[in-house]
Design a protein around this motif. Structure first.
Motif, PDB file in Angstrom:
ATOM      1  N   SER A  39       0.829  -1.183   0.000  1.00  0.00           N
ATOM      2  CA  SER A  39       0.000   0.000   0.000  1.00  0.00           C
ATOM      3  C   SER A  39       0.882   1.258   0.000  1.00  0.00           C
ATOM      4  O   SER A  39       1.880   1.321   0.708  1.00  0.00           O
ATOM      5  CB  SER A  39      -0.890  -0.023   1.235  1.00  0.00           C
ATOM      6  OG  SER A  39      -1.712   1.091   1.237  1.00  0.00           O
ATOM      7  N   GLY A  40       0.531   2.214  -0.851  1.00  0.00           N
ATOM      8  CA  GLY A  40       1.268   3.477  -0.898  1.00  0.00           C
ATOM      9  C   GLY A  40       2.478   3.466  -1.817  1.00  0.00           C
ATOM     10  O   GLY A  40       3.196   4.458  -1.899  1.00  0.00           O
ATOM     11  N   CYS A  41       2.701   2.371  -2.556  1.00  0.00           N
ATOM     12  CA  CYS A  41       3.909   2.285  -3.384  1.00  0.00           C
ATOM     13  C   CYS A  41       3.726   2.957  -4.751  1.00  0.00           C
ATOM     14  O   CYS A  41       4.682   3.074  -5.515  1.00  0.00           O
ATOM     15  CB  CYS A  41       4.354   0.839  -3.560  1.00  0.00           C
ATOM     16  SG  CYS A  41       3.328  -0.100  -4.683  1.00  0.00           S
ATOM     17  N   LYS A  43       0.855   2.288  -7.046  1.00  0.00           N
ATOM     18  CA  LYS A  43       0.110   1.500  -8.031  1.00  0.00           C
ATOM     19  C   LYS A  43      -1.049   2.285  -8.647  1.00  0.00           C
ATOM     20  O   LYS A  43      -1.201   2.335  -9.867  1.00  0.00           O
ATOM     21  CB  LYS A  43      -0.446   0.214  -7.384  1.00  0.00           C
ATOM     22  CG  LYS A  43       0.588  -0.624  -6.671  1.00  0.00           C
ATOM     23  CD  LYS A  43      -0.028  -1.868  -6.064  1.00  0.00           C
ATOM     24  CE  LYS A  43      -1.005  -1.635  -4.929  1.00  0.00           C
ATOM     25  NZ  LYS A  43      -0.415  -1.005  -3.723  1.00  0.00           N
ATOM     26  N   THR A  44      -1.861   2.887  -7.771  1.00  0.00           N
ATOM     27  CA  THR A  44      -3.017   3.624  -8.272  1.00  0.00           C
ATOM     28  C   THR A  44      -2.567   4.807  -9.129  1.00  0.00           C
ATOM     29  O   THR A  44      -3.171   5.100 -10.162  1.00  0.00           O
ATOM     30  CB  THR A  44      -3.896   4.106  -7.093  1.00  0.00           C
ATOM     31  OG1 THR A  44      -4.414   2.958  -6.435  1.00  0.00           O
ATOM     32  CG2 THR A  44      -5.043   4.980  -7.565  1.00  0.00           C
ATOM     33  N   THR A  45      -1.500   5.443  -8.722  1.00  0.00           N
ATOM     34  CA  THR A  45      -0.982   6.581  -9.494  1.00  0.00           C
ATOM     35  C   THR A  45      -0.582   6.128 -10.904  1.00  0.00           C
ATOM     36  O   THR A  45      -0.891   6.808 -11.889  1.00  0.00           O
ATOM     37  CB  THR A  45       0.211   7.222  -8.755  1.00  0.00           C
ATOM     38  OG1 THR A  45      -0.223   7.603  -7.446  1.00  0.00           O
ATOM     39  CG2 THR A  45       0.727   8.432  -9.489  1.00  0.00           C
ATOM     40  N   VAL A  46       0.075   4.980 -11.021  1.00  0.00           N
ATOM     41  CA  VAL A  46       0.438   4.444 -12.344  1.00  0.00           C
ATOM     42  C   VAL A  46      -0.823   4.208 -13.169  1.00  0.00           C
ATOM     43  O   VAL A  46      -0.916   4.607 -14.337  1.00  0.00           O
ATOM     44  CB  VAL A  46       1.253   3.135 -12.214  1.00  0.00           C
ATOM     45  CG1 VAL A  46       1.399   2.451 -13.565  1.00  0.00           C
ATOM     46  CG2 VAL A  46       2.625   3.414 -11.614  1.00  0.00           C
TER      47      VAL A  46
HETATM   48  P1  ADP Z   1      -1.023   2.639  -3.917  1.00  0.00           P
HETATM   49  O1  ADP Z   1      -2.132   2.633  -4.897  1.00  0.00           O
HETATM   50  O2  ADP Z   1       0.085   1.701  -4.275  1.00  0.00           O
HETATM   51  O3  ADP Z   1      -1.501   2.403  -2.523  1.00  0.00           O
HETATM   52  P2  ADP Z   1      -0.880   5.466  -4.534  1.00  0.00           P
HETATM   53  O4  ADP Z   1      -0.554   5.528  -5.972  1.00  0.00           O
HETATM   54  O5  ADP Z   1      -2.291   5.706  -4.139  1.00  0.00           O
HETATM   55  O6  ADP Z   1      -0.340   4.097  -3.927  1.00  0.00           O
HETATM   56  O7  ADP Z   1       0.006   6.540  -3.752  1.00  0.00           O
HETATM   57  C1  ADP Z   1       1.409   6.604  -3.908  1.00  0.00           C
HETATM   58  C2  ADP Z   1       1.927   7.793  -3.118  1.00  0.00           C
HETATM   59  O8  ADP Z   1       1.509   9.009  -3.708  1.00  0.00           O
HETATM   60  C3  ADP Z   1       1.440   7.833  -1.692  1.00  0.00           C
HETATM   61  O9  ADP Z   1       2.465   8.303  -0.878  1.00  0.00           O
HETATM   62  C4  ADP Z   1       0.297   8.817  -1.747  1.00  0.00           C
HETATM   63  O10 ADP Z   1       0.101   9.434  -0.503  1.00  0.00           O
HETATM   64  C5  ADP Z   1       0.759   9.788  -2.813  1.00  0.00           C
HETATM   65  N1  ADP Z   1      -0.368  10.402  -3.527  1.00  0.00           N
HETATM   66  C6  ADP Z   1      -1.259   9.759  -4.299  1.00  0.00           C
HETATM   67  N2  ADP Z   1      -2.145  10.610  -4.844  1.00  0.00           N
HETATM   68  C7  ADP Z   1      -1.790  11.845  -4.410  1.00  0.00           C
HETATM   69  C8  ADP Z   1      -2.299  13.173  -4.619  1.00  0.00           C
HETATM   70  N3  ADP Z   1      -3.345  13.389  -5.412  1.00  0.00           N
HETATM   71  N4  ADP Z   1      -1.660  14.178  -4.020  1.00  0.00           N
HETATM   72  C9  ADP Z   1      -0.580  13.983  -3.229  1.00  0.00           C
HETATM   73  N5  ADP Z   1      -0.048  12.764  -2.984  1.00  0.00           N
HETATM   74  C10 ADP Z   1      -0.641  11.706  -3.562  1.00  0.00           C
END
Ligand code: ADP
Ligand code: MG
Length: 339
Positions: A39-41, A43-46
């Motif tokens: 969690s937090g790595c 993935k969702t951002t990609v």
């Molecule tokens: P995962 O899906 O693997 O849990 P995320 O892609 O959601 O990870 O988040 C990766 C990192 O980017 C985290 O540290 C998260 O807090 C940060 N993050 C994600 N979206 C935003 C945003 N819109 N603004 C600031 N930080 C973000």
């Protein structure tokens, strides 16, 4: 359809630490890629960058020859012919199953026979043709998720993006849905990217697993390969069970039966190397090194055992015969993989 190509993609939200950096990945057409990591790595951002909901700060994303995004331009999500399935799959409660599935077609102005055919095909893919006129409230959780999948398939997307779609489901429903996803992939031929933090889910579903940590891609490989030959401690620790054994420099007294282990390694010089030893490669009994049983988990067909060797090294083993905590046993390591 074409290959999806991420080249040196980065995303910085301006928080002082990049969410994603130097991320390069090719997803082959028709492949089923699991994006796995804690969690937090990132993935969702990609996934959101692939879908077009976020713009990369650096690098580029292509679908075949077509540029989807780089730091200066980004094709809007609706022009990418992708579908994203979220953790919570909102269906319209007042619409029938068929109308829910057909909704994206209506939005695109498709009607008449073309509309009917596409809705029927999409429902057939998830085996819900007989439920076309029901309301979502009349369906089980698994069936509702299948409706959401059909809705996503109905526009024939090039790429289907799924963000931990099974994270909130109980084990039974999860297994049913894993089956549905596999079938969905086979029948639709769509390229799928499936985000999960659950390694067993990734291994069970995907044709390729991409392991991520702290915004970076660590390894991409088919499940069997990533299990057998993980690259580095991080991947080794994330995928499957096992113990990382740091091989001691051989002294006068041998503590382990290394002969067989050494035979399985490619490297000639193994002094001080980290070796990943899987539980199925640890045999309890025989003439091996003395060890103590720490804990035992009965799994039905076998016992999953945690052990400690005389030098304090932890190991995991599977045993068909019952052992109990604190029992003194002997172990032989049959094989291991150098990390
Ligand atoms: P995962 O899906 O693997 O849990 P995320 O892609 O959601 O990870 O988040 C990766 C990192 O980017 C985290 O540290 C998260 O807090 C940060 N993050 C994600 N979206 C935003 C945003 N819109 N603004 C600031 N930080 C973000
Ligand atoms: Mg996420």
């Amino acid at each position: 359809m074409a290959k999806l190509i991420l080249n040196q993609v980065a995303k910085d939200f301006g928080t002082g630490r990049a969410a994603v950096s130097g991320f390069s990945l090719d997803v082959r057409e028709g492949g089923f890629l699991a994006l796995l990591g804690p969690s937090g790595c990132g993935k969702t951002t990609v996934l959101r960058m692939i879908a077009g909901f976020e713009t990369p700060s650096d690098g580029s994303i292509h679908l075949g020859e077509r540029l989807l995004a780089d730091a200066s331009q980004s094709l809007p999500p609706e022009k990418r012919n992708m579908a994203m399935v979220f953790q919570s799959y909102a269906l319209w409660p007042h619409m029938s199953v068929a109308d829910n599935v057909g909704y994206p077609l209506k939005v695109r102005g498709i009607s008449g026979e073309a509309y009917k055919t596409k809705v029927r095909e999409a429902l057939a893919t998830v085996r819900l043709v007989d439920y076309a006129e029901r309301r979502p409230a009349d369906l089980s959780g698994g069936q509702r998720q299948r409706v959401a999948l059909a809705r996503c398939l109905v526009t024939s997307p090039d790429v289907v993006l799924l963000d931990e779609p099974l994270a909130n489901l109980d084990r039974h429903l999860k297994q049913e849905m894993e089956e549905t996803f596999r079938e969905f992939h086979q029948r639709s031929g769509a390229t799928m990217i499936y985000v999960t933090h659950d390694q067993s889910e990734a291994m069970a579903l995907a044709t390729d697993v991409a392991v991520m940590s702290e915004g970076r891609l660590l390894q991409v490989a088919p499940p069997a390969e990533i299990y057998a030959r993980p690259e580095g401690r991080m991947v080794g620790g994330l995928i499957g069970r096992g113990a990382i054994v740091t091989l001691p420099v051989m002294g006068g007294e041998r503590q382990l039966e290394w002969d067989e282990l050494e035979g399985a390694l490619h490297a000639a010089n193994i002094d001080g190397a980290d070796i990943l030893v899987r539980p199925e490669d640890v045999i309890i009994g025989g003439e091996g090194a003395p060890a103590t049983v720490e804990s035992v988990l009965f799994e039905g067909e076998r016992y999953a055992v945690k052990l400690t060797l005389g030098n304090g090294q932890a190991l995991r083993a599977y045993s068909r015969v019952a052992v109990v905590p604190n029992e003194a046993v002997h172990v032989v390591i049959r094989a291991g993989w150098r990390l």
